[in-house]
Design a protein around this motif. Sequence first.
Motif, PDB file in Angstrom:
ATOM      1  N   GLY A 129       0.866  -1.408  -0.069  1.00 54.38           N
ATOM      2  CA  GLY A 129       0.132  -0.002   0.082  1.00 54.38           C
ATOM      3  C   GLY A 129       0.662   1.080  -0.101  1.00 54.38           C
ATOM      4  O   GLY A 129       0.502   2.365  -0.395  1.00 54.38           O
ATOM      5  N   VAL A 131       1.728   3.213   2.615  1.00 57.82           N
ATOM      6  CA  VAL A 131       1.391   4.214   3.519  1.00 57.82           C
ATOM      7  C   VAL A 131       1.141   3.115   4.607  1.00 57.82           C
ATOM      8  O   VAL A 131       0.803   2.036   4.684  1.00 57.82           O
ATOM      9  CB  VAL A 131       0.185   4.751   3.168  1.00 57.82           C
ATOM     10  CG1 VAL A 131       0.425   5.773   2.101  1.00 57.82           C
ATOM     11  CG2 VAL A 131      -1.093   4.096   3.086  1.00 57.82           C
ATOM     12  N   ASP A 135      -3.805   5.146   9.085  1.00 54.16           N
ATOM     13  CA  ASP A 135      -4.630   6.483   8.821  1.00 54.16           C
ATOM     14  C   ASP A 135      -4.137   6.819   7.483  1.00 54.16           C
ATOM     15  O   ASP A 135      -4.614   7.850   7.026  1.00 54.16           O
ATOM     16  CB  ASP A 135      -4.057   7.438   9.900  1.00 54.16           C
ATOM     17  CG  ASP A 135      -2.486   7.686   9.727  1.00 54.16           C
ATOM     18  OD1 ASP A 135      -1.617   6.862   9.031  1.00 54.16           O
ATOM     19  OD2 ASP A 135      -1.938   8.468  10.817  1.00 54.16           O
ATOM     20  N   GLY A 136      -3.274   5.866   6.531  1.00 59.43           N
ATOM     21  CA  GLY A 136      -3.136   6.233   5.140  1.00 59.43           C
ATOM     22  C   GLY A 136      -1.951   7.406   5.005  1.00 59.43           C
ATOM     23  O   GLY A 136      -1.647   7.919   4.146  1.00 59.43           O
ATOM     24  N   SER A 137      -1.059   7.552   6.082  1.00 59.39           N
ATOM     25  CA  SER A 137      -0.304   8.680   6.178  1.00 59.39           C
ATOM     26  C   SER A 137       1.103   7.909   5.670  1.00 59.39           C
ATOM     27  O   SER A 137       1.282   6.607   5.548  1.00 59.39           O
ATOM     28  CB  SER A 137      -0.053   9.075   7.459  1.00 59.39           C
ATOM     29  OG  SER A 137       0.399   8.317   8.421  1.00 59.39           O
ATOM     30  N   THR A 138       1.969   8.746   5.273  1.00 55.77           N
ATOM     31  CA  THR A 138       3.554   8.259   5.191  1.00 55.77           C
ATOM     32  C   THR A 138       4.544   9.040   6.005  1.00 55.77           C
ATOM     33  O   THR A 138       4.074  10.379   6.244  1.00 55.77           O
ATOM     34  CB  THR A 138       3.796   8.327   3.618  1.00 55.77           C
ATOM     35  OG1 THR A 138       5.139   8.085   3.302  1.00 55.77           O
ATOM     36  CG2 THR A 138       3.545   9.910   3.002  1.00 55.77           C
ATOM     37  N   ASN A 148       5.435   8.071  -0.854  1.00 54.71           N
ATOM     38  CA  ASN A 148       4.945   6.912  -0.224  1.00 54.71           C
ATOM     39  C   ASN A 148       5.994   5.869   0.265  1.00 54.71           C
ATOM     40  O   ASN A 148       6.972   5.883  -0.446  1.00 54.71           O
ATOM     41  CB  ASN A 148       4.204   5.825  -1.360  1.00 54.71           C
ATOM     42  CG  ASN A 148       2.746   6.450  -1.611  1.00 54.71           C
ATOM     43  OD1 ASN A 148       1.915   6.525  -1.098  1.00 54.71           O
ATOM     44  ND2 ASN A 148       2.799   7.101  -2.692  1.00 54.71           N
TER      45      ASN A 148
END
Length: 383
Positions: A129, A131, A135-138, A148
């Motif tokens: 993914g 990330v 929470d979808g952060s990098t 990413n």
Amino acid sequence: MSIADALLDPVRAGRTAVAARAAILSEPGGRFVVEDVQLQQPRRDEVLVKVAGVGVCHTDVVCRGDFPVPLPIVLGHEGSGVVEAVGAGVTRVRPGDHVVLTFDSCGVCPNCARSTPSYCYNFMAENFGGVRVSDGSTPMSRKGDAVNARFFGQSSFASHLIAREQNTIVVSKAVPIELLGPLGCGIQTGAGSILNSLKVHQGDSVAIFGAGAVGLSAVMAAKIAGAAAIVVVEPNPSRRALALELGATAALDPTGDADVTASVKKAGPGGVSHALDTTGIPAVIGAALETLLPNGMLGLVGMPPPDASLPANILSMLVRGVGVKAYVEGDSDPEVFIPQLVQYHLDGRLPFDRLITRFSFDQINEAFDATTNGTAIKPVLIL
């Protein structure tokens, strides 16, 4: 900024960012560009590692090409290095530890709870993914823009990385740390497929199709297991010669061989109790199935074309009672298996360093070229 935002992003909360360099891929099939980047400080369950070395794996090659990953991205999933900082909740890893980075896993699904993290229910999201799944952060940015940087929970084509305690494995300091990264994937996959997945024992017979880093690691593991016959099928003559030096009892050239199955059976002799395909080529897999003795097992670890089907004669399988199973990361529990591999190396039983060709970090594109054209078995970038 809210308290919640501060907890999620230590850099925005006022903690100093980490200056780093990373090899960034910006378009499918493109070349890597080494650039200055910034990393967040580690969160509660995270670890900051200064990378000493990182292997180039076939999975990196595939993800640079046709396999969809979010861009821009930092690939790399065979990293090794020294821990520089840890989050407040980390207990197993300390600054100064030598570590190998491996695949990530959620740690809570039924398979993770059974100590089989390579079959994590969330394996694809955790590793491909790019990330943080939470929470979808990098953790990485370039001139203020997100990059990413959670490929396999590490993105180790960089001078520094942020991993989770979950996929950071402490290892002995008795081995040069810059060489140990391939234990996190390629070596672990090959050796684990023999020792953990197929469970080869003393006196068994094994056929290994393909003598790249995974296949040659399987050869060394089969010798460790005490296999009586270790038959390698590989078209590259130098790799056949190396396979024999590492423990193979026979190394066959499939080029121009009208009946590879018959040749393996002759070298077996009579067939093999276990076979491992590292090529992903359907025709090779079909031939491998026919080399099995009754109650034999074929393991699949090679990456096939997306539309490939299993070329099996079901009646032939039934009358012999043979099986076939795909294996992920050699069925490894990395926290246990990677230190075990290091010990095998220290004992002189797993000389995986013989597979390695060193490149400087700035030579990453040349290392990928050497991987794709076959001139290097296991390139390792030295930082």
